[in-house]
Design a protein around this motif. Sequence first.
Motif, short mmCIF file in Angstrom:
data_model
loop_
_atom_site.label_atom_id
_atom_site.label_comp_id
_atom_site.label_asym_id
_atom_site.label_seq_id
_atom_site.Cartn_x
_atom_site.Cartn_y
_atom_site.Cartn_z
N GLU A 325 9.75 -30.38 -81.07
CA GLU A 325 8.51 -30.47 -81.84
C GLU A 325 7.90 -29.09 -82.02
O GLU A 325 7.94 -28.27 -81.10
N HIS A 327 4.27 -27.49 -82.85
CA HIS A 327 2.84 -27.77 -82.92
C HIS A 327 2.15 -26.55 -83.54
O HIS A 327 2.15 -25.47 -82.96
N ALA A 329 -1.36 -25.14 -84.69
CA ALA A 329 -2.81 -25.28 -84.61
C ALA A 329 -3.45 -24.44 -85.71
O ALA A 329 -3.30 -23.22 -85.74
N THR A 419 -4.42 -29.87 -85.78
CA THR A 419 -3.06 -29.61 -85.31
C THR A 419 -2.07 -30.36 -86.18
O THR A 419 -2.21 -31.57 -86.37
N THR A 421 2.01 -31.32 -86.74
CA THR A 421 3.18 -31.50 -85.89
C THR A 421 4.41 -31.77 -86.73
O THR A 421 4.34 -32.51 -87.72
N ARG A 423 8.39 -32.97 -85.95
CA ARG A 423 9.38 -33.41 -84.97
C ARG A 423 10.72 -33.58 -85.66
O ARG A 423 10.81 -34.20 -86.73
#
Length: 599
Positions: A325, A327, A329, A419, A421, A423
């Motif tokens: 993943e 992430h 921000a 945030t 994401t 995956r």
Amino acid sequence: MSSAVEAVYIFNQDNDCIVEHVYRSRPPAPRTLLSHYQRQPKPRPSVISLPEINPPSTLFSLLHSNLLFLSTATGDVEPLFILEFLHRIIDVFEEFVGAPLLASRLESSYDVVAQLLGEMCDAGSVCNTEPNALRDDVDIPGWMDKLLGGVALPGNPPTSLPSSGLKQHLHLNPSTSGPAIPWRRANVRHTSNELYVDILETLNVTLAPSGRPLAALANGSIAFTSKISGVPDLLLTLSASGGILGLEKAIELPVFHPCVRLARWKERPGELSFVPPDGKFMLAGYEVDLMPSIHDLKSWSNANLQLPISIEIAKSLGPSGTDFEAHLAIHNTFPGAASTSLAPRPNLGSRNSGRSTPVFGGGTSAAPTLQDLVVSIPIPAAVRSIIDLRASRGEAYFTASESVVEWRISTKAAASPGTATLRCTIVGPIADSDGDDMMNGFHSSSGDYDEQQDAYQSTSTKPAEAPKTSKQQESQDLKKVQLNAPLMPSSASVSFSVKGWLASGIKVDGLTVDTRKSRGLGEGVKPYKGVKYMTTSETQLSDDTCKLDHAETIEEEDQGHGSMYYERTAPKFTCQGLLETYRQLHQEIVEAIERMNGS
């Protein structure tokens, strides 16, 4: 050490020499130089020593727009001098012939090219490289001259003047001896007087896997566009947080155009006094180190950089460790941007003055916008494919030919903080994906159909395996995680651009025209002034400590003044990250020794 240029050769993409200009001595033939250049392994260096040819020479090379520029020197010369001269040739050619620089344009304008090479260097000595001064010396034919150039019309007067007429012509036109200011043309006239300042910063940040910054540099360029009549004398005032001391700390290693008065800058840092060339030019460049001192490095983190984004990578997720993943921000925090437009600054265009300051798109100094947000995740070559790309914002795709996952987030999606994401699931090599050699009746090794294999509709006679215990399942999952660990990405890079904000916090306080020193501006003429800020960046999160700089060419269209070209150097490894890492390791070793001595 001499500084003599012997010859300049230009080759097109087919390795044909389209321009050959010899200044002095008898340099080697262009074909000989080209063959020795092509023998060098890629990436070929810019300076090559050739002691085996006659006479022994040093070869200097430069690639630009599929054109190869070569120059030679038989004696000891300053390498940067020759390379800078080649760069000046490219800039002048683009000014006179047009950008981008193409072989067809050089061939069709060879008369102008020959004049430029002869005026820029005389008998190996560089004498004039300013485009504004060259315009007074180089005869550029118009469209009518090109149309009738080969037509011999009867009664055409000769272009040459008799000796008496030539003396009278020179007496009536003293400007033919060259302008008093070498970088500005004489008798400049503009119907609309305009001045524009464009400050572009390229931000390069390297983060450790823990998120701690290892290197943070901002390379700035101040581009200036002058469309003003006469000979103006300008004063550009810069400022930064912390006053003069903050400005001196922010602007490190400054470089200036020859028009800038260095004495004024040394006496009053932040003030640039100059007589500008006509048109677009690069006024100054600087470098800003955003990292703190060694004493403050221990208590520093990524939050102190105050970047609009930050990234983290979580690897070996899922039961078999095949997922990872990213992430991202998005903070959308731009320190110092809000204070730049709370009140209109003097000597600059503002919204209250009736004409707004030109900016990029919708971004202003009051509301900077995050644009062109792209996350690139290199994937190891052993990975066959990436499946099930799930992005909470934007779009993501995997390019197998380049082994990279690109995640693009639009300007609208990046406008809201939060945030994001991504995956992904990796697919490893065939040998590691299953312990079985056959899938659906086919051998995975050869691809041939196995006639002895039961059809998919027949009942299997293979005895059922005993159910695995929880410990056996955990052991098998742990083994899969360990096997898939080398397939996980080890780095990620984020590139973005912000319009209306600079990472260094440098601002333009004022741009004034000194009417007492200026000449030919006219009574009551008040030129329109505009300022633009822009930051482009690449933040890299990597397990390595050495970083590859982002290299590209940006062309930004501006409603106020056409195209601006900003070029960065080719990819190169920087040692700033290594230096900071060594300092960090040294500090950790010292702390470990102190703990051992204390225990």
